[in-house]
Design a protein around this motif. Structure first.
Motif, PDB file in Angstrom:
ATOM      1  N   ILE A  73      12.238  52.513   7.153  1.00 36.55           N
ATOM      2  CA  ILE A  73      13.585  52.536   8.335  1.00 36.55           C
ATOM      3  C   ILE A  73      13.259  53.768   9.337  1.00 36.55           C
ATOM      4  N   TRP A  74      12.816  54.682   9.001  1.00 37.72           N
ATOM      5  CA  TRP A  74      12.867  55.773   9.614  1.00 37.72           C
ATOM      6  C   TRP A  74      11.298  55.824  10.585  1.00 37.72           C
ATOM      7  N   GLY A  75      10.173  55.024  10.311  1.00 32.32           N
ATOM      8  CA  GLY A  75       9.093  55.300  10.609  1.00 32.32           C
ATOM      9  C   GLY A  75       8.260  54.400  11.950  1.00 32.32           C
ATOM     10  N   PRO A  76       9.878  53.105  12.754  1.00 36.34           N
ATOM     11  CA  PRO A  76       9.770  52.866  12.999  1.00 36.34           C
ATOM     12  C   PRO A  76      10.587  53.711  14.376  1.00 36.34           C
ATOM     13  N   ILE A  77      11.721  53.911  13.523  1.00 38.88           N
ATOM     14  CA  ILE A  77      12.657  55.332  14.428  1.00 38.88           C
ATOM     15  C   ILE A  77      11.426  56.595  15.046  1.00 38.88           C
ATOM     16  N   SER A  78      10.578  57.220  14.031  1.00 35.39           N
ATOM     17  CA  SER A  78       9.968  58.276  15.051  1.00 35.39           C
ATOM     18  C   SER A  78       8.966  57.691  15.445  1.00 35.39           C
ATOM     19  N   ASP A  79       8.700  56.627  15.870  1.00 31.45           N
ATOM     20  CA  ASP A  79       7.288  55.768  16.968  1.00 31.45           C
ATOM     21  C   ASP A  79       8.181  55.664  18.206  1.00 31.45           C
ATOM     22  N   ARG A  80       9.263  55.579  17.783  1.00 33.56           N
ATOM     23  CA  ARG A  80      10.315  55.696  19.122  1.00 33.56           C
ATOM     24  C   ARG A  80      10.902  56.302  19.943  1.00 33.56           C
TER      25      ARG A  80
ATOM     26  N   GLY B 225      10.261  59.965  18.332  1.00 37.21           N
ATOM     27  CA  GLY B 225       9.866  61.429  18.337  1.00 37.21           C
ATOM     28  C   GLY B 225       9.981  61.476  17.003  1.00 37.21           C
ATOM     29  N   ARG B 226       9.105  62.757  16.174  1.00 38.91           N
ATOM     30  CA  ARG B 226       9.197  63.225  14.714  1.00 38.91           C
ATOM     31  C   ARG B 226      10.273  64.310  14.490  1.00 38.91           C
ATOM     32  N   ARG B 227      10.354  65.128  15.682  1.00 35.81           N
ATOM     33  CA  ARG B 227      11.805  66.683  15.544  1.00 35.81           C
ATOM     34  C   ARG B 227      13.036  65.642  14.846  1.00 35.81           C
ATOM     35  N   ILE B 228      13.631  64.767  15.786  1.00 37.42           N
ATOM     36  CA  ILE B 228      14.884  64.159  15.403  1.00 37.42           C
ATOM     37  C   ILE B 228      15.462  63.863  13.739  1.00 37.42           C
ATOM     38  N   PRO B 229      14.564  63.264  13.578  1.00 33.87           N
ATOM     39  CA  PRO B 229      14.468  62.305  12.410  1.00 33.87           C
ATOM     40  C   PRO B 229      14.145  63.387  11.001  1.00 33.87           C
ATOM     41  N   LEU B 230      12.942  64.761  10.829  1.00 36.74           N
ATOM     42  CA  LEU B 230      13.421  65.445  10.444  1.00 36.74           C
ATOM     43  C   LEU B 230      14.382  65.997   9.788  1.00 36.74           C
ATOM     44  N   PHE B 231      14.942  66.409  11.458  1.00 40.49           N
ATOM     45  CA  PHE B 231      16.520  67.363  11.302  1.00 40.49           C
ATOM     46  C   PHE B 231      17.600  66.814  10.612  1.00 40.49           C
TER      47      PHE B 231
END
Length: 402
Positions: A70-77, A79-85
């Motif tokens: 789930i997180w993979g496509p979200i991070s492609d859409r 960015g990387r920082r918000i999913p990390l937080f």
């Protein structure tokens, strides 16, 4: 060749390169730390919770594997920082839930919840490396991160063993809560490496179609399955070694961490060597050499255990050789896999991580269902899946790109 992120992010990287690597290494270590630190406590947890404590590993790996997809496509859409937080907040909440658990059902639930956040660490650390570096340089950087992240599985069991001596297993999860909070604040130092102009244009839900492309990419899947099969073997040891060392061979819980840590010394040593080797030798050749050595070590382990030769020493030595190859296998296969799909780095990293760590589900289920009360079950599982890993490496047809 280094890819150019946003200028502000680039400057941050130049001024804080070692801090940047330390944070990424810590993010990649989240999986190992979340599991390895309480391995010495598993016998006590089994008594206190009156249940199959191996399910805490299974539950974590299920959540870890599914959430990455789930997180993979979200991070492609986005960015990387918000999913990390967001992931770090979920990890903290899950750790608190584990610390407060009173039965096996509660802790398995919170372990799944904990994994929903923990998975963002290693997955997005790999994606960040691919955002910034090409094939060979990426492998070199991943080897560096392996050196850093290897500290966690060395310190984890040692620390967990000492905590159990003076407190209860609940304290271990409170410690993970504190570590999660520290990691949350460290994320403010990371730049965004996936700028808006490079992000997926489709909706988040539409981006999930990228998995179909990846699954149909034979070369990508060979590298990915090479890692996944290797980690089935690795998790067979992680889940099975507390029983083998503590229960079967009678090793004290305070010494279990030291025996576990020996394997990571090999990982660190080979990671240092791999940083130089990837500059001189093609990744595919390194991958084949490493998987064949690991395969031979596990075949020897299975034979020694079957014929009851060498006792605990046969396990310690052969598993040391096996884990030493992890540095070359994980770094080389990951870099080669991501190199072929740069436009899908987030989704590709998610799929690699999902299969890599989700493979541990296979290990824990096989151990729970087929264990015969001896080290044999662990040994044959490790041998069979290491052979499968080597088969994937030997049949890969790399492009020979540097």
């Amino acid at each position: 060749m280094t890819l150019s992120p946003k200028q502000s992010g680039q400057n941050k990287l130049q001024h804080s390169s070692w801090l940047f690597l330390a944070i990424l290494g810590a993010l990649m270590a989240f999986t190992s730390l979340s599991t390895d630190i309480y391995l010495p406590a598993m016998p006590q947890m089994r008594r206190d919770l009156q249940g199959d404590v191996e399910l805490t590993i299974t539950g974590f790996l299920v959540g870890f594997a599914v959430a990455q997809l789930i997180w993979g496509p979200i991070s492609d859409r986005i960015g990387r920082r918000i999913p990390l937080f967001i992931g770090m907040i979920l990890f903290i909440v899950g750790s608190i839930g584990c610390a407060l658990s009173q039965n096996i059902e509660q802790i398995v639930f919170w372990r799944v919840f904990q994994a929903l956040g923990a998975c963002t660490g290693p997955m997005l650390a790999r994606a960040i490396i691919r955002d910034l570096y090409a094939r060979t340089k990426a492998a070199q950087m991943l080897s560096t991160l392996t050196i850093i992240m290897a500290i966690a599985p060395i310190v984890g069991p040692l620390l967990g063993g000492q905590i159990i001596r003076i407190s209860s297993w609940h304290s271990i999860f409170w410690l993970l809560t504190v570590i999660g909070a520290l990691m949350f604040f460290s994320l403010f130092l990371l730049p965004e490496t996936h700028p808006a102009e490079k992000r997926a244009r489709t909706s988040v839900f539409g981006a999930f179609g990228s998995y179909r492309k990846l699954l149909s990419n034979r070369q990508f899947m060979r590298y990915t399955l090479c890692i996944a099969f290797f980690y089935v073997s690795a998790y067979a040891f992680i889940a099975g070694s507390p029983f083998v060392y503590i229960t079967y061979y009678g090793v004290g819980t305070q010494y279990y961490g030291a025996l576990f840590a020996i394997n990571l010394l090999g990982v660190i040593g080979l990671s240092f060597a791999n940083r130089s080797l990837v500059k001189k030798i093609d990744l595919d050749i390194l991958l084949r050499i490493a998987t064949v050595i690991a395969m031979m070590a596990m075949i020897v382990l299975a034979l020694l255990v079957w014929f009851k030769i060498g006792g605990i020493y046969s396990i310690v030595i052969t598993v040391f050789i096996f884990f030493s190859m992890n540095a070359m296998i994980a770094a080389s296969a990951t870099a080669a896999a991501l190199d072929g799909v740069p436009e899908l780095a987030g989704s590709a990293s998610a799929l690699i991580g999902s299969l890599q760590y989700g493979s541990g589900i296979i290990s824990s289920i096989l151990l729970a269902r087929l264990s015969d009360g001896t080290p044999w079950t662990m040994a044959w599982i490790m041998a069979v899946f290491t052979i499968a890993s080597a088969a994937m490496a030997l049949t890969s047809a790399g492009k020979g790109k540097r």
